[in-house]
Write an enzyme that holds these catalytic residues in place. Structure first.
Site, PDB file in Angstrom:
ATOM      1  N   ASP A  45       1.027  -1.352  -0.025  1.00 31.68           N
ATOM      2  CA  ASP A  45       0.338  -0.234  -0.024  1.00 31.68           C
ATOM      3  C   ASP A  45       0.668   1.076  -0.109  1.00 31.68           C
ATOM      4  O   ASP A  45       0.185   2.055  -0.033  1.00 31.68           O
ATOM      5  CB  ASP A  45      -0.771  -0.099   0.991  1.00 31.68           C
ATOM      6  CG  ASP A  45      -0.358   0.104   2.697  1.00 31.68           C
ATOM      7  OD1 ASP A  45       1.222  -0.271   2.874  1.00 31.68           O
ATOM      8  OD2 ASP A  45      -1.408   0.506   3.860  1.00 31.68           O
ATOM      9  N   SER A  46       2.301   1.065  -0.143  1.00 28.52           N
ATOM     10  CA  SER A  46       3.298   2.473  -0.319  1.00 28.52           C
ATOM     11  C   SER A  46       2.453   2.524  -2.076  1.00 28.52           C
ATOM     12  O   SER A  46       3.500   3.308  -2.024  1.00 28.52           O
ATOM     13  CB  SER A  46       4.907   1.827  -0.429  1.00 28.52           C
ATOM     14  OG  SER A  46       5.051   0.745  -0.849  1.00 28.52           O
ATOM     15  N   ASP A  84      -1.370  -6.150  -0.254  1.00 27.74           N
ATOM     16  CA  ASP A  84      -1.278  -4.983   0.721  1.00 27.74           C
ATOM     17  C   ASP A  84      -2.588  -4.980   1.444  1.00 27.74           C
ATOM     18  O   ASP A  84      -3.076  -4.416   0.440  1.00 27.74           O
ATOM     19  CB  ASP A  84      -0.184  -4.255   1.271  1.00 27.74           C
ATOM     20  CG  ASP A  84      -0.220  -3.732   2.194  1.00 27.74           C
ATOM     21  OD1 ASP A  84       0.123  -5.053   3.628  1.00 27.74           O
ATOM     22  OD2 ASP A  84       1.762  -2.300   2.448  1.00 27.74           O
ATOM     23  N   LYS A 114      -0.993  -9.152   2.846  1.00 21.26           N
ATOM     24  CA  LYS A 114      -0.435  -9.063   4.058  1.00 21.26           C
ATOM     25  C   LYS A 114      -0.904  -7.910   4.992  1.00 21.26           C
ATOM     26  O   LYS A 114      -2.154  -7.302   4.493  1.00 21.26           O
ATOM     27  CB  LYS A 114       0.537  -8.334   3.701  1.00 21.26           C
ATOM     28  CG  LYS A 114       2.058  -7.409   5.425  1.00 21.26           C
ATOM     29  CD  LYS A 114       3.359  -6.626   4.715  1.00 21.26           C
ATOM     30  CE  LYS A 114       2.818  -5.728   3.989  1.00 21.26           C
ATOM     31  NZ  LYS A 114       2.427  -4.488   4.931  1.00 21.26           N
ATOM     32  N   GLU A 116      -1.022  -4.926   8.703  1.00 20.21           N
ATOM     33  CA  GLU A 116      -0.145  -4.834   9.701  1.00 20.21           C
ATOM     34  C   GLU A 116      -0.595  -4.993  10.927  1.00 20.21           C
ATOM     35  O   GLU A 116      -1.915  -5.157  11.512  1.00 20.21           O
ATOM     36  CB  GLU A 116      -0.587  -3.290   9.674  1.00 20.21           C
ATOM     37  CG  GLU A 116       0.639  -2.461   8.641  1.00 20.21           C
ATOM     38  CD  GLU A 116       0.357  -1.330   7.753  1.00 20.21           C
ATOM     39  OE1 GLU A 116       0.649  -0.528   9.331  1.00 20.21           O
ATOM     40  OE2 GLU A 116       0.773  -1.039   6.762  1.00 20.21           O
ATOM     41  N   GLU A 184       9.009  -3.940  10.300  1.00 22.94           N
ATOM     42  CA  GLU A 184       9.508  -2.419   9.655  1.00 22.94           C
ATOM     43  C   GLU A 184      10.402  -1.909  10.881  1.00 22.94           C
ATOM     44  O   GLU A 184      10.392  -2.078  12.166  1.00 22.94           O
ATOM     45  CB  GLU A 184       8.707  -1.862   9.316  1.00 22.94           C
ATOM     46  CG  GLU A 184       9.146  -0.856   8.430  1.00 22.94           C
ATOM     47  CD  GLU A 184       8.074   0.186   7.280  1.00 22.94           C
ATOM     48  OE1 GLU A 184       7.169  -0.913   7.212  1.00 22.94           O
ATOM     49  OE2 GLU A 184       8.321   1.076   6.796  1.00 22.94           O
TER      50      GLU A 184
HETATM   51  O1  KIV Z   1       3.885  -0.887   2.370  1.00 20.50           O
HETATM   52  C1  KIV Z   1       4.316  -1.704   1.572  1.00 20.50           C
HETATM   53  O2  KIV Z   1       5.335  -1.386   1.098  1.00 20.50           O
HETATM   54  C2  KIV Z   1       5.199  -2.447   2.581  1.00 20.50           C
HETATM   55  C3  KIV Z   1       6.597  -2.829   2.872  1.00 20.50           C
HETATM   56  C4  KIV Z   1       7.515  -1.212   2.977  1.00 20.50           C
HETATM   57  C5  KIV Z   1       6.952  -3.609   3.914  1.00 20.50           C
HETATM   58  O3  KIV Z   1       4.572  -2.494   3.348  1.00 20.50           O
END
Ligand code: KIV
Length: 267
Positions: A45-46, A84, A114, A116, A184
């Site tokens: 989600d970056s 994510d 993934k 958090e 992280e």
């Molecule tokens: O969103 C993302 O790219 C991430 C990574 C930095 C682990 O969660």
């Protein structure tokens, strides 16, 4: 070529093989990452900060994540593709987590998701996702979706109580069924302690060399992002400068009439 599975990624830890992961958000990038032999591609989600020009990841939506995950998944032949889960796609309820997690697999073509956090709420969602056949990668330490709760993007686990909590959360994630955990923004020593405490792999970003694998954001790794660079980022290329040079050359040649020349013209 056969695609790596979550079982393969788990087995890499036992075999002492480090996991190389990178984020990607589109098809051409994922083709390059896959062909280069990256083990895991995270559609992070970056997306919000790296691609959409946002200040943080909070506005990223499920539909956007599915759109980008599908592009990446179509490119991956070998790498495990992990989607994510964006802010508020799993926090509100276990049911929302399973429904949205399922979309990553059925619509996005990912092999895992993934999310958090390592608190009880996150664990309940991970248990339900795993029960539904959706493999989950955990994420503890600096969790960007909690930027406001953390008071900014700060290294986590510096105080003893916080370090103990992070070790506990990582252990709980393994017990809940996660196949790997992203660490992280935590001190190297704490990442080592967590890595030694778990039988599933840890994948670090800003967590030092003792993790079982590393992940970097595409634009950081390739030098596409300029300006402030966090300490943990190592640019392996300077593509922003290369692209700027190419674009300037193109603009110059269009302006002076040397492009297209005879080689690029149908006669
Ligand atoms: O969103 C993302 O790219 C991430 C990574 C930095 C682990 O969660």
């Amino acid at each position: 070529m056969t695609a790596l599975t979550v079982t393969d990624i788990r087995a890499m830890k036992a075999a002492g093989r480090r996991i190389a992961a990178v984020t990607a958000y589109d098809h051409p990038s994922a083709l390059l990452a896959d062909a280069a032999g990256l083990d895991l591609i995270l559609v992070g989600d970056s997306l919000g900060t790296a691609v959409q020009g946002l200040a943080n990841t909070l506005p990223v939506t499920m539909d956007q994540m599915i759109y980008h995950t599908a592009m990446v998944a179509r490119a991956a032949r070998r790498a495990l593709v992990v989607g994510d889960m964006p802010f508020m796609s799993y926090q509100s309820s276990v049911e929302a987590a399973v429904a949205n997690g399922g979309r990553f697999l059925s619509e996005g073509g990912a092999a895992a998701v993934k999310l958090e956090g390592g608190h009880e709420g996150a664990l309940a969602r991970i248990r339900a996702l795993v029960e539904a056949g959706i493999p989950v990668m955990g994420h503890v330490g600096l969790t960007p979706q909690s930027v406001h709760a953390m008071g900014g993007y700060r290294v986590q686990g510096k105080r003893e109580a916080d370090a103990e909590r992070i070790v506990r959360e990582a252990r709980d994630l393994e017990a809940a069924g996660a196949f790997a955990v992203v660490l992280e923004g935590i001190p190297e020593k704490l990442a080592k302690q967590v890595t030694e405490a778990l039988s599933i792999p840890t994948i670090g970003i800003g967590a030092g060399v003792h993790c079982d694998g590393q992940v970097l954001v595409w634009h950081d790794l390739l030098g596409l992002s300029e300006g402030h660079r966090p300490k943990f980022v190592k640019p392996y290329a300077r593509l922003a400068a290369t692209i700027r040079r190419a674009l300037r050359a193109y603009a110059r040649e269009v302006a002076d009439g040397t492009f297209p020349g005879p080689d690029h013209t149908y006669h």
